[in-house]
Design a protein around this motif. Structure first.
Motif, PDB file in Angstrom:
ATOM      1  N   LEU A 124      95.922  57.072  50.447  1.00 42.95           N
ATOM      2  CA  LEU A 124      94.614  56.735  49.891  1.00 42.95           C
ATOM      3  C   LEU A 124      94.261  57.655  48.731  1.00 42.95           C
ATOM      4  O   LEU A 124      93.682  57.216  47.727  1.00 42.95           O
ATOM      5  CB  LEU A 124      93.549  56.817  50.985  1.00 42.95           C
ATOM      6  CG  LEU A 124      92.147  56.306  50.623  1.00 42.95           C
ATOM      7  CD1 LEU A 124      92.203  54.878  50.106  1.00 42.95           C
ATOM      8  CD2 LEU A 124      91.220  56.406  51.829  1.00 42.95           C
ATOM      9  N   GLU A 125      94.625  58.920  48.829  1.00 45.84           N
ATOM     10  CA  GLU A 125      94.400  59.836  47.708  1.00 45.84           C
ATOM     11  C   GLU A 125      95.146  59.361  46.467  1.00 45.84           C
ATOM     12  O   GLU A 125      94.621  59.450  45.350  1.00 45.84           O
ATOM     13  CB  GLU A 125      94.851  61.248  48.092  1.00 45.84           C
ATOM     14  CG  GLU A 125      93.917  61.967  49.046  1.00 45.84           C
ATOM     15  CD  GLU A 125      94.352  63.393  49.297  1.00 45.84           C
ATOM     16  OE1 GLU A 125      93.530  64.310  49.113  1.00 45.84           O
ATOM     17  OE2 GLU A 125      95.527  63.601  49.679  1.00 45.84           O
ATOM     18  N   MET A 126      96.366  58.884  46.642  1.00 44.40           N
ATOM     19  CA  MET A 126      97.127  58.356  45.503  1.00 44.40           C
ATOM     20  C   MET A 126      96.418  57.158  44.885  1.00 44.40           C
ATOM     21  O   MET A 126      96.358  57.021  43.659  1.00 44.40           O
ATOM     22  CB  MET A 126      98.540  57.954  45.943  1.00 44.40           C
ATOM     23  CG  MET A 126      99.473  59.103  46.208  1.00 44.40           C
ATOM     24  SD  MET A 126     101.208  58.574  46.339  1.00 44.40           S
ATOM     25  CE  MET A 126     101.125  57.512  47.795  1.00 44.40           C
ATOM     26  N   ILE A 127      95.849  56.294  45.742  1.00 42.15           N
ATOM     27  CA  ILE A 127      95.148  55.112  45.243  1.00 42.15           C
ATOM     28  C   ILE A 127      93.875  55.514  44.506  1.00 42.15           C
ATOM     29  O   ILE A 127      93.558  54.977  43.438  1.00 42.15           O
ATOM     30  CB  ILE A 127      94.844  54.154  46.411  1.00 42.15           C
ATOM     31  CG1 ILE A 127      96.154  53.609  46.986  1.00 42.15           C
ATOM     32  CG2 ILE A 127      93.938  53.012  45.955  1.00 42.15           C
ATOM     33  CD1 ILE A 127      95.987  52.838  48.279  1.00 42.15           C
ATOM     34  N   PHE A 128      93.127  56.469  45.064  1.00 41.95           N
ATOM     35  CA  PHE A 128      91.936  56.969  44.367  1.00 41.95           C
ATOM     36  C   PHE A 128      92.305  57.538  42.993  1.00 41.95           C
ATOM     37  O   PHE A 128      91.635  57.263  41.991  1.00 41.95           O
ATOM     38  CB  PHE A 128      91.255  58.064  45.197  1.00 41.95           C
ATOM     39  CG  PHE A 128      90.428  57.557  46.343  1.00 41.95           C
ATOM     40  CD1 PHE A 128      89.626  56.435  46.214  1.00 41.95           C
ATOM     41  CD2 PHE A 128      90.439  58.220  47.567  1.00 41.95           C
ATOM     42  CE1 PHE A 128      88.848  55.981  47.277  1.00 41.95           C
ATOM     43  CE2 PHE A 128      89.674  57.778  48.634  1.00 41.95           C
ATOM     44  CZ  PHE A 128      88.877  56.653  48.493  1.00 41.95           C
ATOM     45  N   ARG A 129      93.356  58.331  42.960  1.00 37.13           N
ATOM     46  CA  ARG A 129      93.782  58.950  41.699  1.00 37.13           C
ATOM     47  C   ARG A 129      94.228  57.885  40.696  1.00 37.13           C
ATOM     48  O   ARG A 129      93.858  57.923  39.521  1.00 37.13           O
ATOM     49  CB  ARG A 129      94.907  59.947  41.984  1.00 37.13           C
ATOM     50  CG  ARG A 129      95.362  60.753  40.783  1.00 37.13           C
ATOM     51  CD  ARG A 129      96.160  61.977  41.219  1.00 37.13           C
ATOM     52  NE  ARG A 129      97.272  61.639  42.098  1.00 37.13           N
ATOM     53  CZ  ARG A 129      97.324  61.958  43.393  1.00 37.13           C
ATOM     54  NH1 ARG A 129      96.333  62.605  43.976  1.00 37.13           N
ATOM     55  NH2 ARG A 129      98.376  61.618  44.134  1.00 37.13           N
ATOM     56  N   TRP A 143      83.048  53.430  55.397  1.00 39.50           N
ATOM     57  CA  TRP A 143      83.973  54.563  55.418  1.00 39.50           C
ATOM     58  C   TRP A 143      84.698  54.695  54.091  1.00 39.50           C
ATOM     59  O   TRP A 143      84.952  55.814  53.633  1.00 39.50           O
ATOM     60  CB  TRP A 143      85.003  54.432  56.546  1.00 39.50           C
ATOM     61  CG  TRP A 143      85.910  55.627  56.611  1.00 39.50           C
ATOM     62  CD1 TRP A 143      85.666  56.811  57.248  1.00 39.50           C
ATOM     63  CD2 TRP A 143      87.205  55.779  55.994  1.00 39.50           C
ATOM     64  NE1 TRP A 143      86.716  57.689  57.064  1.00 39.50           N
ATOM     65  CE2 TRP A 143      87.678  57.080  56.295  1.00 39.50           C
ATOM     66  CE3 TRP A 143      87.995  54.936  55.212  1.00 39.50           C
ATOM     67  CZ2 TRP A 143      88.911  57.550  55.847  1.00 39.50           C
ATOM     68  CZ3 TRP A 143      89.236  55.411  54.761  1.00 39.50           C
ATOM     69  CH2 TRP A 143      89.681  56.710  55.084  1.00 39.50           C
ATOM     70  N   GLY A 144      84.984  53.585  53.439  1.00 45.33           N
ATOM     71  CA  GLY A 144      85.601  53.645  52.117  1.00 45.33           C
ATOM     72  C   GLY A 144      84.700  54.361  51.128  1.00 45.33           C
ATOM     73  O   GLY A 144      85.177  55.064  50.225  1.00 45.33           O
ATOM     74  N   ALA A 145      83.361  54.201  51.291  1.00 45.61           N
ATOM     75  CA  ALA A 145      82.409  54.897  50.432  1.00 45.61           C
ATOM     76  C   ALA A 145      82.408  56.391  50.732  1.00 45.61           C
ATOM     77  O   ALA A 145      82.387  57.231  49.828  1.00 45.61           O
ATOM     78  CB  ALA A 145      81.014  54.311  50.618  1.00 45.61           C
ATOM     79  N   GLN A 146      82.416  56.734  52.014  1.00 45.86           N
ATOM     80  CA  GLN A 146      82.440  58.148  52.385  1.00 45.86           C
ATOM     81  C   GLN A 146      83.725  58.812  51.900  1.00 45.86           C
ATOM     82  O   GLN A 146      83.700  59.943  51.393  1.00 45.86           O
ATOM     83  CB  GLN A 146      82.309  58.278  53.904  1.00 45.86           C
ATOM     84  CG  GLN A 146      80.962  57.806  54.438  1.00 45.86           C
ATOM     85  CD  GLN A 146      80.858  57.948  55.946  1.00 45.86           C
ATOM     86  OE1 GLN A 146      81.835  58.229  56.633  1.00 45.86           O
ATOM     87  NE2 GLN A 146      79.659  57.752  56.475  1.00 45.86           N
ATOM     88  N   ALA A 147      84.849  58.114  52.041  1.00 46.24           N
ATOM     89  CA  ALA A 147      86.129  58.661  51.594  1.00 46.24           C
ATOM     90  C   ALA A 147      86.154  58.826  50.086  1.00 46.24           C
ATOM     91  O   ALA A 147      86.653  59.835  49.560  1.00 46.24           O
ATOM     92  CB  ALA A 147      87.273  57.754  52.049  1.00 46.24           C
TER      93      ALA A 147
END
Length: 307
Positions: A124-129, A143-147
């Motif tokens: 998920l960090e890779m996707i955010f980046r 939870w997607g918002a919190q993450a």
């Protein structure tokens, strides 16, 4: 105009019964138009239900939209068949070179876990980046918002004393934001979570603004001032009976849980809940697509790399 999805996606049958125009790939290929490219990272256990909920909302627009689905390949899904995932979902490696006008990141029933203990957190960090350079606007849910707030702004989530579940009234704080265009001063929305993000933490970040909140349920919608990211703490996409199904599931598991607030008529769990939030849901997603995405996204999506 319709949403475009794979021809055999089971959600199509549900949407067609609701008279929602869904265009399959064959017909869409014959239209000379630049459709919006939307990617949905579906982290919910029952992916089929979430597909229907989100596609229903994305269809309420005159824009043609190509929708693709993404799942976390580092997580073993127990409630959706591998056949369904293999046929209708991508893994990140398959889309990382592509560009999208919009990305939706769903919730997940794991909010009691620290982010770093989630088995697909690194993915998920890779996707955010990646989304910073390959997606124009991202809509995060629960939870997607919190993450997303944790990854992008180092904002923590806090454990509630008990599960927050029910339908709550919310006040629009920033009516001049285009994503809230057409909203009344107050609207209803479902919440279903064990954790919260505090308004005081959001207010410390200059580029973020609280757009809507509830006296009972707390934050509902946070926006980045560049309109490239939105964070919804509730579940406007939920169906009439979604909270009921969650409540009954918890009861069967022996999880101590209160009846969802303001949900069943007279708190009688034998009665059918009234659907009182879909008008706000349709408006919110339509506004996001029209104002945050369509009217601002570059025609050539590869230009995102130069921004």
């Amino acid at each position: 105009m319709p949403i475009r999805v794979p021809k055999e996606l089971p959600a199509i049958k549900v949407l067609e019964k609701e008279k929602i125009f869904v265009m399959d790939e064959d017909r869409a290929m014959r239209q000379d138009i630049r459709p919006l490219e939307i990617l949905i990272l579906n982290l919910m256990p029952k992916k089929n239900e979430t597909e229907v909920q989100l596609l229903r909302l994305l269809s309420n627009t005159p824009l043609q939209i190509n929708v693709e689905f993404l799942h976390a390949s580092t997580h073993e899904t127990k409630n959706t068949s591998n056949e369904h995932l293999n046929r209708f979902y991508h893994e990140f490696e398959e889309v990382k070179e592509k560009f999208y006008d919009g990305l939706i990141i769903t919730g997940a029933p794991i909010e009691q876990m620290p982010f770093e203990e989630v088995d697909y957190w690194s993915e998920l960090e890779m996707i955010f980046r990646w989304s910073k350079t390959h997606v124009f606007s991202t809509f995060h849910i629960c939870w997607g918002a919190q993450a997303g707030l944790y990854y992008h702004h180092n904002i923590e989530k806090y454990l509630l004393t008990e599960k927050l579940s029910g339908i709550y009234s919310h006040e629009v704080l920033s009516p001049t934001w285009s994503i809230l265009k057409g909203f009344d001063d107050c609207f209803l929305a479902p919440h279903s979570r064990y954790t919260e993000v505090k308004k005081s933490d959001i207010q410390k970040i200059d580029e973020l603004e609280v757009l809507a909140e509830s006296e009972e349920a707390g934050l509902f919608l946070v926006g980045n001032k560049n309109h490239r990211a939105f964070y919804a703490m509730g579940h406007l996409e939920y169906d009439r009976d979604t909270l009921q199904q969650e409540f009954e599931r918890d009861m069967k598991k022996g999880i101590k849980t209160e009846t969802p607030s303001n949900y069943f008529p007279k708190d009688d769990t034998s009665k059918i809940p009234k659907l009182r939030w879909h008008m706000a849901a349709s408006l919110l997603f339509s506004n996001w697509l029209n104002y945050a995405v369509y009217q601002n996204t570059p025609y050539n999506l590869s230009e995102l790399l130069s921004e």
